[in-house]
Scaffold this motif. Structure first.
Motif, PDB file in Angstrom:
ATOM      1  N   ASN A  76       0.850  -1.194   0.000  1.00 45.01           N
ATOM      2  CA  ASN A  76       0.000   0.000   0.000  1.00 45.01           C
ATOM      3  C   ASN A  76       0.886   1.246   0.000  1.00 45.01           C
ATOM      4  O   ASN A  76       1.801   1.352   0.829  1.00 45.01           O
ATOM      5  N   PRO A  77       0.668   2.200  -0.898  1.00 43.62           N
ATOM      6  CA  PRO A  77       1.508   3.411  -0.952  1.00 43.62           C
ATOM      7  C   PRO A  77       1.542   4.193   0.368  1.00 43.62           C
ATOM      8  O   PRO A  77       2.508   4.915   0.628  1.00 43.62           O
ATOM      9  N   ALA A  78       0.491   4.044   1.180  1.00 42.39           N
ATOM     10  CA  ALA A  78       0.425   4.792   2.440  1.00 42.39           C
ATOM     11  C   ALA A  78       1.088   4.050   3.601  1.00 42.39           C
ATOM     12  O   ALA A  78       1.105   4.559   4.728  1.00 42.39           O
ATOM     13  N   PHE A  79       1.635   2.875   3.344  1.00 43.59           N
ATOM     14  CA  PHE A  79       2.171   2.022   4.415  1.00 43.59           C
ATOM     15  C   PHE A  79       3.208   2.741   5.278  1.00 43.59           C
ATOM     16  O   PHE A  79       3.106   2.771   6.507  1.00 43.59           O
ATOM     17  N   ILE A  80       4.199   3.341   4.651  1.00 46.28           N
ATOM     18  CA  ILE A  80       5.274   4.009   5.397  1.00 46.28           C
ATOM     19  C   ILE A  80       4.726   5.190   6.205  1.00 46.28           C
ATOM     20  O   ILE A  80       5.042   5.343   7.395  1.00 46.28           O
TER      21      ILE A  80
END
Length: 205
Positions: A76-80
């Motif tokens: 998921n791009p928002a993971f970090i």
């Protein structure tokens, strides 16, 4: 062995009490290492001894996403950013609650995770690292928990031992590149690892 561990925990408790009595100027220590290194057991022991412990954000984000039906949260791009935002919330929530605080990882671990995954360093993460530097949030000496020679898989830990060694190296290189000193905690009995840490933080600066 149980008596030996209990004695170590008692000494750790005595160290924590003496530290809590001093003037409040929080010393925030990071514990890091590769998955499966025994870090969580050490933190549980420190917590039982009376120290304030701040939980790891990444594990909780992964667990939450799994509960939401997302099998691979790291894609998921928002993971970090999800990890960083939770780390910020938790750090600020306990900002002045105890003289000595132990953090299960920090945003620099999230930086190392991004490097390991091959994803860009986000603006949110970069800004938080800058805040860490300016406000000197964490002590420059961190406890680097060395691997145990194996890595047992779990729901949040899906990594081979070989990859865990590479992950360990990325973490150490990341912290050193930002000017941190890694105090190595070698594989040994849990009580000895805990005692090494509590004696260090109890010593005068």
């Amino acid at each position: 062995m149980r008596v030996f561990i209990q004695r170590a925990f008692l000494r750790a408790t005595q160290d924590s009490v003496s530290l809590m009595r001093s003037n409040m100027n929080p010393k925030r220590y990071i514990l890091t290492g590769t998955p499966g290194c025994g870090k969580t057991s050490i933190l549980r022991a420190l917590e039982v001894a009376g120290f304030l412990v701040v939980e790891e954000a990444a594990t909780d984000i992964i667990a939450l996403r799994h509960a939401q039906g997302i099998a691979e949260p790291h894609t998921n791009p928002a993971f970090i950013d999800d990890i960083v935002n939770l780390q910020i919330q938790r750090q600020m929530r306990v900002s002045d609650l105890a003289e000595v605080q132990f953090f299960d990882r920090s945003p620099l671990c999230t930086y190392a995770l991004a490097v390991f995954l091959g994803v860009p360093i986000s603006i949110t993460l970069a800004n938080e690292i800058e805040r860490m530097k300016k406000q000197q949030i964490y002590r420059k000496q961190l406890f680097f928990i060395e691997n145990l020679g194996f890595c047992e898989p779990s729901a949040a830990r899906r990594i081979s031992f070989e990859d865990s060694l590479r992950f360990e190296k990325v973490h150490e290189e990341t912290y050193r590149s930002f000017g941190y000193e890694c105090i190595r905690v070698a594989p040994q009995e849990l009580s000895a690892r805990v005692e090494q840490i509590t004696h260090y933080v109890a010593a005068p600066d």
